[in-house]
Scaffold this motif. Sequence first.
Motif: not given
Length: 467
Positions: A237, A330, A332, A335, A345, A348-350, A354
């Motif tokens: 990212n 990200t 998060s 969230s 999270v 997992q998103q980055g 995941a």
Amino acid sequence: MEIFKSIEQILSGINDIVWGPPLLILLVGTGIYFTFKLKLLQIFKLPLAIKYLFSKDDEEYDDAKGDVSSFAALCTALSATIGTGNIVGVATAIATGGPGALLWMWIAAFFGMATKYAEGVLAIKYREVDENGQMSGGPMYYIEKGVGNKFLAKMFAVFGVGVALLGIGTFGQVNSIASAAKIIFNVPSWITAVIITVLVALITLGGIERISKVAEKIVPTMAILYILGALMVLVFNFKAVPGAITLIIYSAINPRAALGGAVGITVAIAIQRGVGRGVFSNEAGLGSAPIAAAAAKTKSPVKQGLISMTGTFIDTIIICTMTGLAIVLTGSFNSGLEGAEMTTVAFQQGLPFAVLGKYIVNIGLIFFAFTTIIGWNYYGERCVEYLTGVKGIKLYKFVFIAFVGVGPFLSLDLVFIIADIVNGLMALPNLVGLIALRHVVINETNEFFEKLKNEKKIAKDNKLQVN
């Protein structure tokens, strides 16, 4: 439930008083003072500190007093500092103080490196041998022997036991381990409590040598693996990294504009959460690390001070930064999750897979938190030894092990409030001791580097004569 909410509200009020402006100014102010009096030592002497960390002077090592090597002492200190603060604490700071809290965490850590250096110097200078032949040192000893104030020394030791039993040492770590074990392995909390309690008992009953051996193996390995995982998030990212850094800086100065007025986060809250969580993570100014530093086999207070200083750099400047950037880039932190779940999270998103993020965060959390438990068991033991002599150690260890067993069943919010309160109370007498002994630290430092400069000059002259 209403009773617990009332207790939580009362404790939150106490926490706001303890971590009010006076303590924050004292913490950061002490670091600022040492930073400039020691001529930005944490910048210009960091390469030398890292060199000392990975090298061993055989002549000094063989005849020096101490229980473990300087590297093992640092690993023991890092085992106590690299824990939930790096994964859960950073997430909590950003959730309650906004992304800007991370900037204040960096600032506090930068000045905290100078504070940690001063603590390491005084730990070696004022340490002594206990009735069991083990090295004992830390704030209680330099406050009593250096400052001449037994009351403050005992006050520190009492709060030190409190942090070990009620704060960083037990509840927060075990609670996080139970959460992580449930997330990745679906293990019930009571099973985690039993396993962790047995493992802690087996290791801590063996004393500092067994604790340091475990720390030497687990801490560097897990730190490297976690950092690699976080770097993967940043690499995948990389385009979002500049925006994340911009948001962190802007949020620190103007959180309402950056995050929206409805959030209710002010600059004061961002500073409080950033500094508070930073201290929870790297423990600079808290007075815990010098207890481990005192066990190091070295004759030089300054060398150990430099090695101790690297602990804050590794803990906050490197590991907390990795966690914080992953959470911010990200998004998060929006969230609605908290603690380890928020960081999970983010990973997992980055990451492209995941499931990989889930395992990196939670396995890292389990090992980091576990080593923190065994490290803080030792800190509490040394505080108990100071207060009661060696006769109180066995009872303390059994109480500590029992407290580990109940950790998974407490509220995470309540755990961190209790931890913050006892942390702040422990920091106060230590900071008073550091300020009172500031000239000792400065004189020791100047003498050491003057001697080092002369040795280099002599070596250079001898080399020229030979040529």
